[in-house]
Write an enzyme that holds these catalytic residues in place. Structure first.
Site, PDB file in Angstrom:
ATOM      1  N   GLY A  57     -11.097 -18.025   8.910  1.00  0.00           N
ATOM      2  CA  GLY A  57     -10.350 -18.555  10.059  1.00  0.00           C
ATOM      3  C   GLY A  57     -11.141 -19.673  10.714  1.00  0.00           C
ATOM      4  O   GLY A  57     -11.136 -19.848  11.938  1.00  0.00           O
ATOM      5  N   ILE A  63      -7.241 -14.672   2.565  1.00  0.00           N
ATOM      6  CA  ILE A  63      -7.998 -13.497   3.015  1.00  0.00           C
ATOM      7  C   ILE A  63      -7.496 -12.217   2.348  1.00  0.00           C
ATOM      8  O   ILE A  63      -8.220 -11.226   2.230  1.00  0.00           O
ATOM      9  CB  ILE A  63      -7.966 -13.404   4.563  1.00  0.00           C
ATOM     10  CG1 ILE A  63      -9.148 -12.599   5.070  1.00  0.00           C
ATOM     11  CG2 ILE A  63      -6.667 -12.837   5.091  1.00  0.00           C
ATOM     12  CD1 ILE A  63     -10.463 -13.226   4.861  1.00  0.00           C
ATOM     13  N   GLY A  88      -9.360 -22.079  13.192  1.00  0.00           N
ATOM     14  CA  GLY A  88      -8.576 -21.537  14.298  1.00  0.00           C
ATOM     15  C   GLY A  88      -9.255 -21.810  15.634  1.00  0.00           C
ATOM     16  O   GLY A  88     -10.219 -22.582  15.695  1.00  0.00           O
ATOM     17  N   GLN A  89      -8.771 -21.165  16.682  1.00  0.00           N
ATOM     18  CA  GLN A  89      -9.289 -21.464  18.026  1.00  0.00           C
ATOM     19  C   GLN A  89     -10.788 -21.180  18.144  1.00  0.00           C
ATOM     20  O   GLN A  89     -11.547 -22.009  18.642  1.00  0.00           O
ATOM     21  CB  GLN A  89      -8.537 -20.647  19.097  1.00  0.00           C
ATOM     22  CG  GLN A  89      -8.956 -21.051  20.502  1.00  0.00           C
ATOM     23  CD  GLN A  89      -8.444 -20.134  21.602  1.00  0.00           C
ATOM     24  OE1 GLN A  89      -8.083 -18.994  21.365  1.00  0.00           O
ATOM     25  NE2 GLN A  89      -8.427 -20.642  22.821  1.00  0.00           N
ATOM     26  N   TYR A 121      -0.189  -7.105  17.016  1.00  0.00           N
ATOM     27  CA  TYR A 121      -1.553  -7.647  17.076  1.00  0.00           C
ATOM     28  C   TYR A 121      -2.501  -6.608  17.679  1.00  0.00           C
ATOM     29  O   TYR A 121      -3.563  -6.309  17.110  1.00  0.00           O
ATOM     30  CB  TYR A 121      -1.523  -8.917  17.931  1.00  0.00           C
ATOM     31  CG  TYR A 121      -2.853  -9.536  18.267  1.00  0.00           C
ATOM     32  CD1 TYR A 121      -3.709  -9.998  17.278  1.00  0.00           C
ATOM     33  CD2 TYR A 121      -3.237  -9.708  19.594  1.00  0.00           C
ATOM     34  CE1 TYR A 121      -4.913 -10.594  17.598  1.00  0.00           C
ATOM     35  CE2 TYR A 121      -4.427 -10.317  19.933  1.00  0.00           C
ATOM     36  CZ  TYR A 121      -5.275 -10.756  18.934  1.00  0.00           C
ATOM     37  OH  TYR A 121      -6.467 -11.359  19.260  1.00  0.00           O
ATOM     38  N   LYS A 146      -5.570  -4.448  16.038  1.00  0.00           N
ATOM     39  CA  LYS A 146      -6.938  -4.531  16.562  1.00  0.00           C
ATOM     40  C   LYS A 146      -7.514  -3.136  16.861  1.00  0.00           C
ATOM     41  O   LYS A 146      -8.694  -2.887  16.613  1.00  0.00           O
ATOM     42  CB  LYS A 146      -6.980  -5.424  17.804  1.00  0.00           C
ATOM     43  CG  LYS A 146      -6.791  -6.913  17.482  1.00  0.00           C
ATOM     44  CD  LYS A 146      -7.966  -7.487  16.688  1.00  0.00           C
ATOM     45  CE  LYS A 146      -7.828  -8.982  16.441  1.00  0.00           C
ATOM     46  NZ  LYS A 146      -8.969  -9.550  15.723  1.00  0.00           N
TER      47      LYS A 146
HETATM   48  N1  SER Z   1      -5.749 -14.815  22.962  1.00  0.00           N
HETATM   49  C1  SER Z   1      -5.165 -13.633  22.384  1.00  0.00           C
HETATM   50  C2  SER Z   1      -3.699 -13.638  22.497  1.00  0.00           C
HETATM   51  O1  SER Z   1      -3.224 -14.103  23.489  1.00  0.00           O
HETATM   52  C3  SER Z   1      -5.708 -12.402  23.051  1.00  0.00           C
HETATM   53  O2  SER Z   1      -6.632 -11.823  22.220  1.00  0.00           O
HETATM   54  O3  SER Z   1      -3.049 -13.170  21.636  1.00  0.00           O
END
Ligand code: SER
Length: 313
Positions: A8, A51, A11-12, A139, A143
């Site tokens: 990644g 991945i 990515g950010q 998400y 996690k």
């Molecule tokens: N920045 C993430 C989101 O907004 C939070 O872990 O999904």
């Protein structure tokens, strides 16, 4: 850490962690894994394995004699709700592949968790390290499952896997995209482009936030900390600041005139399910975590940086 793989990488977080690692460990020792958003200006070693492709991933690890992986690939909260099955696949299969390869090749692993691992039944203020975790996004579900998977691989195989729960991260190098916390990035982009911003959460919405420089420093610090100082297999709460959307708008308006209106959408429910602030005393005590950047400072940095770098800005 001698040969590092960042997944990644564009990515950010990866866009800023990769150059920080290159500066510290040498550009040849950092392999950037990614297949989209590769900036033409990027200088360094790039690989493009998926991945979820274990064979391709192992080939990269073997080719470069990788000993450390920063596994950042993830579909975030807002985007994840558009395709929960894909989110599970990328987030969970990806992590399991990395952990299996960590067992086989004795890799040290960093993997980020998030405030999204908490849910509406979690205590909201100064959310403790150990608490109820019943997230309501795929998400978040991936996690929490990932946190448990990391813990399991530490207990069963002794994998040196280190993790933090990032707050919403504010940064300027990548445009806002799939995250719920991205309203706190979009306000800068839109404010500079048009002088207006329609915020997708209401003005009272308050979640923990952190400027990217603190996030990157914390990430490198936990990986460099002596083993005996870090609870391996545990995701540490990591905090910096908390502010409402309205407080952010007020701070931004000290620098430039942005007309902020509020039109909450499905992301309001997501933000409302997350903590307002985190108790990160365990990270502070165990390995010396300390944030440096507050709301005032991050606002100044964001505006100065985007004024220089925003296309047509
Ligand atoms: N920045 C993430 C989101 O907004 C939070 O872990 O999904």
């Amino acid at each position: 850490m001698q040969k590092i793989l960042v997944t990644g990488a564009f990515g950010q977080i990866g866009s800023e962690l990769t150059p920080a690692l290159q500066a510290k460990y040498g550009a040849d020792n950092v392999i950037a894994l990614g297949h989209s958003n590769i900036p033409p200006s990027f200088k360094g070693v790039v690989e493009t394995a998926e991945i979820t492709d274990m064979v391709a991933l192992e080939a990269v690890i073997t080719k470069y004699h990788i000993d450390t992986v920063f596994h950042l690939v993830s579909i975030l909260s807002a985007k994840g709700e558009k395709d929960p099955s894909l989110t599970w696949k990328i987030n969970m299969e990806g992590l399991k592949n990395v952990l299996d390869l960590a067992v086989k090749h004795k890799l040290q692993v960093f993997w980020p968790s998030t405030i999204a691992a908490f849910g509406p039944t979690t205590p909201k203020d100064q959310t403790p390290q150990d608490t109820i975790m019943q997230p309501t996004t795929m998400y978040g579900v991936s996690k929490v499952a990932g946190e448990n998977l990391c813990h399991y691989y530490f207990l069963k195989y002794g994998v040196d896997v280190r993790s933090v729960r990032y707050p919403g991260v504010i940064s300027w190098k990548t445009p806002p995209g799939g995250g719920t916390s991205d309203y706190a990035v979009a306000i800068f982009y839109e404010g500079l482009k048009s002088g207006k911003y329609e915020c997708f959460v209401n003005e009272k919405t308050t979640i923990p936030m952190m400027y990217i420089d603190d996030a990157i420093r914390g990430t490198i610090e936990i990986m460099e900390a002596p083993k005996e100082k870090v609870a391996l297999g545990l995701s540490y709460n990591l905090a910096a600041v908390s502010f409402s959307a309205e407080e952010l708008a007020t701070e931004v308006n000290k620098h430039l005139k942005v007309d902020v209106t509020y039109k909450p959408d499905y992301r309001q429910t997501i933000a409302d399910s997350w903590p307002k602030s985190l108790d990160d005393s365990k990270a502070r005590t165990d390995w010396g975590w300390k944030h440096e950047i507050d709301l005032t400072k991050m606002t100044t940095i964001m505006i100065d940086a985007l004024k220089e770098n925003l296309p047509n800005g």
